[in-house]
Design a protein around this motif. Sequence first.
Motif, mmCIF file in Angstrom:
data_model
loop_
_atom_site.group_PDB
_atom_site.id
_atom_site.type_symbol
_atom_site.label_atom_id
_atom_site.label_comp_id
_atom_site.label_asym_id
_atom_site.label_seq_id
_atom_site.Cartn_x
_atom_site.Cartn_y
_atom_site.Cartn_z
ATOM 1 N N PRO A 65 0.816 -1.229 0.000
ATOM 2 C CA PRO A 65 0.000 0.000 0.000
ATOM 3 C C PRO A 65 0.836 1.260 0.000
ATOM 4 N N SER A 66 0.161 2.386 -0.162
ATOM 5 C CA SER A 66 0.826 3.679 -0.101
ATOM 6 C C SER A 66 1.202 3.998 1.338
ATOM 7 N N THR A 67 2.177 4.872 1.499
ATOM 8 C CA THR A 67 2.531 5.323 2.836
ATOM 9 C C THR A 67 1.396 6.148 3.426
ATOM 10 N N VAL A 68 1.318 6.189 4.728
ATOM 11 C CA VAL A 68 0.340 7.046 5.395
ATOM 12 C C VAL A 68 1.027 8.322 5.866
ATOM 13 N N GLN A 69 2.007 8.129 6.735
ATOM 14 C CA GLN A 69 2.636 9.283 7.377
ATOM 15 C C GLN A 69 3.304 10.219 6.374
ATOM 16 N N SER A 70 4.170 9.678 5.498
ATOM 17 C CA SER A 70 4.892 10.573 4.596
ATOM 18 C C SER A 70 3.986 11.135 3.510
ATOM 19 N N SER A 71 2.959 10.376 3.069
ATOM 20 C CA SER A 71 2.012 10.911 2.087
ATOM 21 C C SER A 71 1.317 12.150 2.636
ATOM 22 N N VAL A 72 0.855 12.042 3.871
ATOM 23 C CA VAL A 72 0.152 13.163 4.496
ATOM 24 C C VAL A 72 1.118 14.312 4.766
ATOM 25 N N ALA A 73 2.308 13.982 5.284
ATOM 26 C CA ALA A 73 3.289 15.020 5.590
ATOM 27 C C ALA A 73 3.710 15.779 4.334
ATOM 28 N N LEU A 74 3.994 15.060 3.256
ATOM 29 C CA LEU A 74 4.418 15.705 2.024
ATOM 30 C C LEU A 74 3.283 16.508 1.390
ATOM 31 N N THR A 75 2.058 16.005 1.496
ATOM 32 C CA THR A 75 0.906 16.759 1.001
ATOM 33 C C THR A 75 0.768 18.071 1.756
ATOM 34 N N GLY A 76 0.981 18.012 3.067
ATOM 35 C CA GLY A 76 0.916 19.230 3.861
ATOM 36 C C GLY A 76 1.997 20.218 3.478
ATOM 37 N N ILE A 77 3.224 19.732 3.286
ATOM 38 C CA ILE A 77 4.329 20.601 2.894
ATOM 39 C C ILE A 77 4.045 21.266 1.545
ATOM 40 N N ALA A 78 3.431 20.506 0.614
ATOM 41 C CA ALA A 78 3.177 21.002 -0.740
ATOM 42 C C ALA A 78 1.902 21.828 -0.852
ATOM 43 N N ARG A 79 1.217 22.067 0.278
ATOM 44 C CA ARG A 79 -0.022 22.844 0.316
ATOM 45 C C ARG A 79 -1.147 22.147 -0.451
ATOM 46 N N ILE A 98 12.841 12.364 -3.729
ATOM 47 C CA ILE A 98 12.295 13.059 -4.894
ATOM 48 C C ILE A 98 11.007 13.795 -4.538
ATOM 49 N N CYS A 99 10.089 13.114 -3.862
ATOM 50 C CA CYS A 99 8.809 13.746 -3.540
ATOM 51 C C CYS A 99 8.982 14.874 -2.532
ATOM 52 N N SER A 100 9.970 14.766 -1.653
ATOM 53 C CA SER A 100 10.252 15.858 -0.723
ATOM 54 C C SER A 100 10.731 17.085 -1.486
ATOM 55 N N ALA A 101 11.592 16.860 -2.477
ATOM 56 C CA ALA A 101 12.075 17.975 -3.289
ATOM 57 C C ALA A 101 10.932 18.616 -4.065
ATOM 58 N N VAL A 102 10.050 17.791 -4.629
ATOM 59 C CA VAL A 102 8.900 18.305 -5.379
ATOM 60 C C VAL A 102 7.952 19.064 -4.447
ATOM 61 N N ALA A 103 7.686 18.497 -3.270
ATOM 62 C CA ALA A 103 6.801 19.150 -2.308
ATOM 63 C C ALA A 103 7.371 20.498 -1.871
ATOM 64 N N ALA A 104 8.681 20.546 -1.624
ATOM 65 C CA ALA A 104 9.316 21.802 -1.225
ATOM 66 C C ALA A 104 9.214 22.844 -2.336
ATOM 67 N N ARG A 105 9.349 22.394 -3.582
ATOM 68 C CA ARG A 105 9.223 23.333 -4.710
ATOM 69 C C ARG A 105 7.808 23.872 -4.798
ATOM 70 N N TYR A 106 6.814 23.003 -4.623
ATOM 71 C CA TYR A 106 5.421 23.458 -4.645
ATOM 72 C C TYR A 106 5.182 24.489 -3.539
ATOM 73 N N ALA A 107 5.767 24.236 -2.358
ATOM 74 C CA ALA A 107 5.576 25.159 -1.228
ATOM 75 C C ALA A 107 6.188 26.522 -1.546
ATOM 76 N N ARG A 108 7.384 26.528 -2.149
ATOM 77 C CA ARG A 108 8.027 27.788 -2.501
ATOM 78 C C ARG A 108 7.202 28.542 -3.534
#
Length: 324
Positions: free
Chosen positions: A109-123, A308-318
Amino acid sequence: MPVPSFLKDPLIQGILAATVLALLLPAHGTFAAVFGVATKLAIALLFFLYGARLSTQEALHGLTHWKLHLVILAFTFVAYPLIGLALRPSTLVISEPIYQGILYAMLVPSTVQSSVALTGIARGNVSGAVVAASLSSLIGVIATPVLVMLLMGAGEGINVDGGVFANIALQLVLPFALGQFAHNFLPRVREIAGAKATKLVDRGSIWMVVYAAFSQGMVSGVWDEVRAWEIVALAVFSFLLVYAMLWLTRVTANALRFSYADRVTIQMCGTQKSLAAGLPMASVIFGGASLGILIVPLMIYHLVQLMICSAVAARYAREAEATS
């Protein structure tokens, strides 16, 4: 030589630091047990903070957003298994155990914690991510063993413990519900659960999960069973697959006319595979003594997807901050 921009992000730096620390000083024995409990508490705290930040109206919208959940589940339990099957000819180059490990990684399955955390970071749509990721874990309790039985021929001895449902309820749903209570009746707690507190906890919980997972691999001697070139090949494959799935999820979300927040959620949830769920599931399905190489592809993919997804999420946040 300039440092790649994604390596400047504190989240990525923490992931790399946690990985190196696990390789050099893995947690074992009593410390590993205590750290495992601390990691679960950190994840529970993260979901409490998200519950305290979200209005009840936003949470209910996330629960009823069935179209979003179906798309994410389709990527997790249909698209990825099909990719795993399409890679069957790769056994002409790689060993059968490595291929079986890749196939298994496609079935979890998909991750729970990091999926939610990265979604939050990416707004993105955090309430939708909470529900989608939790649904993925719940469905994965049944879907992953069934897919393993059908695609990997490991039907014998599968015994899925129904206690997983209770664990998800206690660790994720209950803290989120308590956070919702605090949001509506405890204004002071709602103020404390602001963006800074949530950002600190979501990043910290990701680092803790990475350290715990890679420590487990070191203690069990998994890395001694894989050749160096196979690790490099798995890393390259993981990078290519994550980028391909980020592109596919974005194109699909755009074609289905999702909002920006939902598109981000589909990308962050639809491209993740859970090491935290995959390791215990593997020990139940295959037996702890026969894991070995089987879990190496999932471990490598998990690290690469986070980077990779952390980098993408951070870019979306910026980008969101620049336009606000």
